[in-house]
Design an enzyme around this catalytic site. Structure first.
Site, PDB file in Angstrom:
ATOM      1  N   LYS A 184       0.731  -1.382   0.055  1.00  0.00           N
ATOM      2  CA  LYS A 184       0.009  -0.407  -0.228  1.00  0.00           C
ATOM      3  C   LYS A 184       1.097   1.046  -0.272  1.00  0.00           C
ATOM      4  O   LYS A 184       0.989   1.344   1.049  1.00  0.00           O
ATOM      5  CB  LYS A 184      -0.730   0.161   1.613  1.00  0.00           C
ATOM      6  CG  LYS A 184      -2.446   0.576   0.891  1.00  0.00           C
ATOM      7  CD  LYS A 184      -3.602   0.475   1.881  1.00  0.00           C
ATOM      8  CE  LYS A 184      -4.842   0.744   1.263  1.00  0.00           C
ATOM      9  NZ  LYS A 184      -5.550   0.670   0.437  1.00  0.00           N
ATOM     10  N   GLU A 220      -7.124  -5.675 -10.839  1.00  0.00           N
ATOM     11  CA  GLU A 220      -8.387  -5.560  -9.598  1.00  0.00           C
ATOM     12  C   GLU A 220      -8.453  -3.597  -9.816  1.00  0.00           C
ATOM     13  O   GLU A 220      -8.514  -3.883 -11.223  1.00  0.00           O
ATOM     14  CB  GLU A 220      -7.342  -5.086  -8.462  1.00  0.00           C
ATOM     15  CG  GLU A 220      -5.951  -4.470  -8.171  1.00  0.00           C
ATOM     16  CD  GLU A 220      -5.775  -4.422  -6.480  1.00  0.00           C
ATOM     17  OE1 GLU A 220      -6.941  -3.551  -5.902  1.00  0.00           O
ATOM     18  OE2 GLU A 220      -4.519  -4.301  -5.868  1.00  0.00           O
TER      19      GLU A 220
HETATM   20  C1  LIG Z   1      -6.272  -0.508   0.376  1.00  0.00           C
HETATM   21  C2  LIG Z   1      -7.122  -1.006  -1.568  1.00  0.00           C
HETATM   22  C3  LIG Z   1      -7.396  -1.953  -1.694  1.00  0.00           C
HETATM   23  C4  LIG Z   1      -8.326  -2.688  -0.232  1.00  0.00           C
HETATM   24  O1  LIG Z   1      -8.140  -3.238   1.013  1.00  0.00           O
HETATM   25  P1  LIG Z   1      -8.727  -2.843   2.431  1.00  0.00           P
HETATM   26  O2  LIG Z   1      -7.621  -3.492   3.245  1.00  0.00           O
HETATM   27  O3  LIG Z   1      -9.941  -4.436   2.497  1.00  0.00           O
HETATM   28  O4  LIG Z   1      -9.621  -1.382   2.401  1.00  0.00           O
HETATM   29  C5  LIG Z   1      -7.579  -2.727  -3.060  1.00  0.00           C
HETATM   30  N1  LIG Z   1      -6.913  -2.448  -3.134  1.00  0.00           N
HETATM   31  C6  LIG Z   1      -5.562  -1.776  -3.315  1.00  0.00           C
HETATM   32  C7  LIG Z   1      -4.692  -0.984  -4.500  1.00  0.00           C
HETATM   33  C8  LIG Z   1      -5.695  -0.064  -1.947  1.00  0.00           C
HETATM   34  O5  LIG Z   1      -4.858   0.500  -2.260  1.00  0.00           O
END
Ligand SMILES: *Cc1c(COP(=O)(O)O)cnc(C)c1O
Length: 341
Positions: A184, A220
């Site tokens: 992240k 995604e």
């Molecule tokens: C934060 C995020 C998610 C979702 O993650 P959660 O833990 O469910 O909030 C999905 N894809 C990306 C690229 C993210 O940064």
């Protein structure tokens, strides 16, 4: 504590400055104890590592008021672990996972007046983050870092019910093979901004990114993982090293298996298969799961049988069960709900 006088049911997803935040600094190879402070301003060198080479990562999770009036946080230990992984990949010092959870809980407690009441649809969004803070001009990791946690109340993601989204297959890539798609990092978002602005201009809610190496597999969106439901009721979710491991998606997979008795496949998903699925949803902290009604690939439309009016039945069940667990109306698996005392 008396609640702030906010119109809880009409909050959007935006930043509202709350009373307290947590700040810890890393210097000479060690983290200090950290403090709770009123000061929302960050003062760093003009040459700070984060400003020059984007050395920063973050987390996102939520606190809720349950039906019986407790303030709880959903699986903060999972965010602590994921942030530790992000730090290691970006050559940043890990903020210890137990201290991460303590800091998050402390900031929520200190901002009790900002935790939206049960039934309002709103929640308290929690944003931990870290960045390189000392001057860095030659390309290398910083020596000093700041870890911060702030909270902001956010509105219900779905105002007036969840309408299925129309998304497009993006011509841009989100993550490189062997890159940083699985952590992240702010840098993943910086390079997705042009793609999302373009998608919005064209009238789409989100981008579906394909695997950059072959452009044949579903990855995604910019900020949410995919869940698909097959016509015979199985849950299918893409598996790839460049997908961010969503805690919501992993929780929904558990709910599907253990609460709903559904079969779940975590595997590569070819884009060619998408036309055969019955339902599609996007999962992440903000929306839990948002239904997708239509996916457009260069003018070619894939219309999910669940339609454009409401969530499909299986995604609805997953949504109801997970939000029930979060709000305390359905018994949670061991360790999922962290009570803020
Ligand atoms: C934060 C995020 C998610 C979702 O993650 P959660 O833990 O469910 O909030 C999905 N894809 C990306 C690229 C993210 O940064």
């Amino acid at each position: 504590m008396e609640k702030k006088n906010l119109d809880w049911s009409n909050l959007g997803f935006g930043y509202i400055k709350t009373d307290k935040r947590f700040v810890a600094n890393y210097k000479d190879g060690a983290w200090d104890d950290g403090v709770i402070t009123d000061d929302d301003k960050v003062v760093i060198s003009e040459c700070a590592g984060v400003l020059q080479y984007a050395q920063t990562c973050f987390e996102g999770m939520k606190a809720y008021t349950t039906q019986d009036g407790h303030v709880v946080i959903f699986r903060p230990d999972m965010n602590a672990e994921r942030m530790a992984n992000s730090c290691r990949r970006l050559e940043m010092p890990v903020y210890p996972e137990d201290k991460f959870v303590d800091a998050v809980a402390k900031v929520v407690k200190e901002n009790d007046a900002w935790v939206p009441p049960y039934g309002s649809g709103a929640t308290l969004y929690i944003r931990p983050y870290m960045f390189g803070s000392n001057p860095v001009i030659g390309v290398k990791p910083a020596d000093e870092y700041q870890f911060r946690v702030f909270v902001t109340p956010v509105g219900p993601y779905f105002k007036g019910g969840a309408k299925p989204l129309t998304i497009k297959v993006s011509d841009f890539d989100r993550a490189a093979p062997h890159g940083t798609g699985h952590i992240k990092a702010g840098l993943n978002y910086a390079m997705s901004l042009h793609a999302i602005v373009t998608a919005h201009e064209e009238g789409y809610a989100e981008n579906m990114y394909l695997d950059p190496a072959t452009r044949t597999k579903v990855e995604e969106t910019g900020g949410a993982n995919f869940l698909f439901i097959t016509k015979d009721g199985k849950v299918v979710t893409p598996k790839s090293d460049s997908i961010l491991p969503s805690i919501t998606r992993r929780s929904l997979v558990y709910v599907a298996k253990e609460y709903l008795g559904l079969e779940v496949e975590e595997r590569e998903v070819l884009f060619d298969e998408v036309k055969d699925f019955a339902e599609c949803g996007l999962c992440g902290t903000a929306a839990v799961i948002s239904p997708v009604g239509k996916i457009v690939n260069h003018g070619e439309e894939i219309c999910l049988p669940s339609g454009m009016e409401k969530m499909g039945p299986t995604i609805q069940k997953l949504y109801d069960t997970l939000t029930g667990i979060q709000m305390g109306t359905i018994e949670a698996p061991e360790g999922w709900i962290y009570k803020v005392e």
